[in-house]
Design an enzyme around this catalytic site. Structure first.
Site, PDB file in Angstrom:
ATOM      1  N   GLY A 280       0.785  -1.227   0.000  1.00 13.36           N
ATOM      2  CA  GLY A 280       0.000   0.000   0.000  1.00 13.36           C
ATOM      3  C   GLY A 280       0.815   1.274   0.000  1.00 13.36           C
TER       4      GLY A 280
ATOM      5  N   HIS B  93       9.506  -5.162  -5.295  1.00 11.31           N
ATOM      6  CA  HIS B  93      10.080  -6.405  -5.803  1.00 11.31           C
ATOM      7  C   HIS B  93      11.582  -6.474  -5.539  1.00 11.31           C
ATOM      8  CE1 HIS B  93       6.284  -6.855  -7.912  1.00 11.31           C
ATOM      9  NE2 HIS B  93       6.645  -8.075  -8.272  1.00 11.31           N
TER      10      HIS B  93
ATOM     11  N   LYS C 273      -3.387  -1.213   6.212  1.00  6.59           N
ATOM     12  CA  LYS C 273      -4.561  -2.044   5.930  1.00  6.59           C
ATOM     13  C   LYS C 273      -5.188  -2.593   7.218  1.00  6.59           C
ATOM     14  CE  LYS C 273      -2.781  -3.275   1.352  1.00  6.59           C
ATOM     15  NZ  LYS C 273      -2.608  -4.304   0.330  1.00  6.59           N
ATOM     16  N   MET C 274      -5.156  -1.754   8.256  1.00  3.05           N
ATOM     17  CA  MET C 274      -5.777  -2.160   9.523  1.00  3.05           C
ATOM     18  C   MET C 274      -7.279  -2.382   9.358  1.00  3.05           C
ATOM     19  SD  MET C 274      -3.522  -2.560  11.915  1.00  3.05           S
ATOM     20  CE  MET C 274      -4.608  -2.597  13.348  1.00  3.05           C
TER      21      MET C 274
ATOM     22  N   GLY D 151      46.075  -7.393 -29.239  1.00  3.30           N
ATOM     23  CA  GLY D 151      45.482  -8.090 -30.368  1.00  3.30           C
ATOM     24  C   GLY D 151      45.272  -9.545 -30.014  1.00  3.30           C
ATOM     25  N   LEU D 152      44.620 -10.257 -30.888  1.00  9.04           N
ATOM     26  CA  LEU D 152      44.339 -11.673 -30.659  1.00  9.04           C
ATOM     27  C   LEU D 152      45.622 -12.501 -30.602  1.00  9.04           C
ATOM     28  CD1 LEU D 152      41.358 -12.110 -33.154  1.00  9.04           C
ATOM     29  CD2 LEU D 152      41.197 -12.115 -30.650  1.00  9.04           C
TER      30      LEU D 152
ATOM     31  N   GLY E 144      50.386 -11.452 -34.291  1.00  8.21           N
ATOM     32  CA  GLY E 144      51.708 -10.966 -34.673  1.00  8.21           C
ATOM     33  C   GLY E 144      52.282  -9.942 -33.709  1.00  8.21           C
ATOM     34  N   LYS E 145      51.711  -9.827 -32.517  1.00  4.88           N
ATOM     35  CA  LYS E 145      52.163  -8.824 -31.541  1.00  4.88           C
ATOM     36  C   LYS E 145      53.640  -8.990 -31.197  1.00  4.88           C
ATOM     37  CE  LYS E 145      49.244 -10.056 -28.394  1.00  4.88           C
ATOM     38  NZ  LYS E 145      48.663 -11.151 -29.181  1.00  4.88           N
TER      39      LYS E 145
ATOM     40  N   SER F  96      45.671  -8.590 -23.711  1.00  4.27           N
ATOM     41  CA  SER F  96      44.928  -7.562 -22.944  1.00  4.27           C
ATOM     42  C   SER F  96      43.556  -7.315 -23.574  1.00  4.27           C
ATOM     43  CB  SER F  96      45.726  -6.263 -22.849  1.00  4.27           C
ATOM     44  OG  SER F  96      46.251  -5.835 -24.078  1.00  4.27           O
TER      45      SER F  96
END
Length: 644
Positions: A49, A127, A179-180, A481-482, A486-487, A555
């Site tokens: 309420g 909720h 809600k009394m 890089g992946l 070639g890093k 990274s």
């Protein structure tokens, strides 16, 4: 003497004023202008309420426009209100989803006033999944009205919201047994609920609360005492709200603190520092201290838009001028000279996690405390709190709506006070560095002793002298890089070219570092973050020695690369993106890692079952499908030395 209506405009609130007051309308308006303000929230379980109660307060205080009242009456007939003409909850539940479900989802703020006080009330959702909304509403509240359905008693959300209110520091709590009318106004029901809540409240540290039986639907004990509860001798809800002491009046008795929001310098003849006074009071002649610098001076003027003040107190926004020209800027805190707040860079804190994505320990977030914004990392939580049982539970992270205790480290010292003593200097939010979304709210408890015992040692030979000796500008070339992009190959060629040019360099390679410094780390997200943090710190130390540092690490996370960037002076960090498509990198598969990852033998492999966040705006981008390694190295060296 009959009442007079000051205005009857259909689109304005209707205020009724006695003839005698109307004769002195200026005094009447002045009285209302200088009312105190109370911010409070209503919270509790779903369908207790809350919205109905706020609607009743708005209606009884005549804060409803006539056209709103007409629309409300019409809407109430559509949804049905058990024979009542008006469904007060519809005044507050504005979202379509809320009206359809009969619940509150968002935090709804409403304003109203009585003869004695002005009010801002936040209707918070019940909720569990909207706990973060409730925390937002409670963060600035002076008082909380915890509603309980008289038919249901103390529920899980009652305990959750009560704990959060106590955690956030709300001292004034009203237990409204609502809600009394649905339990025949039974005193036995009321007393049983109060006894149950008292036992729970004492267990979490709530020292006192005010309990009252009400009916938001019928209006019992809202503005006037109800004949239906002759056994209740306490105040009405409105009477209590009008007379309870607000935080600002308490804060006025504390030492002076004012976080600086901006430096006010409209011309060369005026220099002041503007902000909201968090606690205490200030007047011309007061001795002050500016933190974190520690510089002292005296107040020469306290300025407002309406003119100078003889004294300003907590809750007022002012501009403070000093007798001396001392360093002070946004983020500084002005305090009384002989009782300043603390400064530190490591803390214990309680954190309420508010994001869908979980906390990542070790990742850098922005921490905003008052007007201060710093980079901060959060350690793995010591524990989370089960708000239903108050049990401390082991945890490695924090999920949405979880509450935990964790240590925080900031990249520089901040001015703070424990949250229990000062909300303004103890409450903070955490912000995702990439999305700028607020991910958590928190409360600082105390600084860690190690943050007070460890100090920077002043050195006579610094990074400038080291760089001058080597006749070069320090820099960090951060290759990302992946795997297989070639890093390492290109980084090695770059160092060889710089070596032939008599440049002083050092190469940190991902695999090599994991043989020593980071051999205790795995490849989980948290371990990857710690891996990069350590490499970033080492890179900073090497750059401080005047070297050109070259790193080659996957990274994968943008936030971690930005963390390293923030460690270095402007212009010394070069993000080098070795841009190789996944198919190309996987086809190379020099180490056979992609094959293992595809077979499920290698977990958390970047590009397969762990994401790679490509740089958004790197200083250097190398497309390995269009450029040979040697050409790439030549471009990188030319870019670096061209900027040197």
């Amino acid at each position: 003497m009959t009442d007079q209506t000051i205005t009857k405009d259909k689109n304005e609130p209707v205020y009724v004023v006695d003839d005698l007051i109307a004769k002195d309308i200026d005094a009447y308006l002045d009285q209302h202008e200088h009312k105190t303000m109370l911010r409070f929230i209503t919270c509790g379980s779903v369908d207790d309420g809350k919205s109905t109660l706020i609607g009743r307060l708005l209606y009884d205080s005549k804060m409803i426009f006539e056209d709103q009242l007409d629309a409300l009456t019409s809407d109430s007939k559509k949804v049905g209100t058990q024979g009542q003409e008006i469904d007060f909850a519809l005044l507050v539940d504005g979202l379509a989803a809320e009206r359809e479900q009969g619940i509150t989802i968002d935090v709804a703020y409403r304003f109203f006033n009585t003869e004695k006080r002005k009010f801002i009330v936040a209707d918070c959702p019940g909720h569990e999944q909207y706990t973060r909304n409730m925390v937002t509403g409670a963060s600035a509240a002076d008082l909380a009205v915890i509603l309980i359905d008289a038919r249901k008693g103390v529920l899980v959300q009652t305990r959750r919201h009560s704990y959060l209110c106590h955690l956030i520091g709300i001292k004034n709590i009203v237990l409204a047994v609502n809600k009394m009318d649905l339990v025949d106004y039974s005193q036995d029901v009321f007393d049983k609920i109060v006894a149950d809540y008292t036992e729970f409240a004492e267990g979490i540290g709530i020292e006192s609360f005010t309990a009252m039986p009400i009916s938001g639907f019928k209006g019992d004990n809202i503005t006037t005492l109800s004949e239906n509860t002759p056994w209740y001798k306490g105040p009405t809800l409105v009477e209590h709200l009008e007379t309870v002491e607000v935080i600002s009046s308490v804060d006025a008795d504390k030492p002076f603190r004012m976080p600086v929001q901006w430096v006010n310098r409209p011309n060369l003849d005026f220099r002041g520092f503007s902000g909201l006074i968090a606690t205490g009071s200030v007047k011309p002649g007061d001795a002050i201290r500016v933190l974190p610098s520690g510089k002292t001076s005296k107040v020469s003027r306290v300025v407002t838009f309406d003119g100078d003040l003889d004294e300003a107190v907590a809750g007022q926004s002012v501009t403070v001028c000093f007798e001396d020209e001392i360093d002070c800027s946004r983020g500084s805190v002005i305090s009384v000279a002989d009782n300043p707040p603390q400064t530190a860079d490591q803390f214990e804190s309680t954190i309420v996690w508010m994001a869908d994505d979980a906390l990542v320990p070790g990742r850098a977030y922005w921490l905003k405390l008052g007007t201060q914004t710093v980079s901060a990392t959060i350690h793995a939580p010591k524990y989370t709190v089960n708000v239903n049982t108050m049990e401390h539970m082991a945890a490695k992270t924090l999920e949405l709506n979880e509450i935990g205790v964790a240590e925080i480290a900031t990249d520089k010292q901040i001015v703070f006070e424990p949250y229990a003593e000062n909300r303004a200097l103890g409450g903070f939010i955490l912000i995702d560095r990439m999305t700028n979304a607020t991910v958590a709210a928190g409360m600082l408890h105390f600084s860690l002793r190690r943050s007070q015992n460890v100090h920077w040692q002043a050195l006579d030979i610094g990074r400038k002298q080291h760089a001058d000796l080597k006749n070069q500008r320090p820099a960090v070339l951060w290759f990302t890089g992946l795997s297989g992009s070639g890093k390492s190959t290109i980084a090695n060629l770059v160092e060889k070219k710089l070596y032939r040019m008599n440049r002083h360099t050092f190469l940190l390679d991902g695999d090599n570092v994991r043989h020593g410094l980071n051999k205790d780390l795995g490849f989980t997200e948290a371990d990857r973050i710690e891996n990069i943090r350590r490499v970033g710190e080492v890179s900073k130390l090497l750059a401080d020695s005047g070297l050109i540092v070259i790193t080659a690490f996957i990274s994968p996370f943008q936030a971690d690369r930005e963390m390293v960037r923030s460690m270095l002076p402007e212009g010394e960090f070069f993000e080098v993106f070795i841009d190789t498509p996944l198919k190309v990198a996987e086809a190379r598969d020099v180490k056979g890692l992609y094959k293992k990852a595809r077979a499920g033998e290698l977990k958390n492999f970047t590009g397969i079952d762990s994401p790679y966040e490509a740089p958004r705006d790197p200083e250097i981008r190398i497309d390995t499908t269009k450029m040979s390694p040697d050409e790439a190295a030549e471009l990188i060296v030319n870019t670096l030395l061209g900027d040197a």
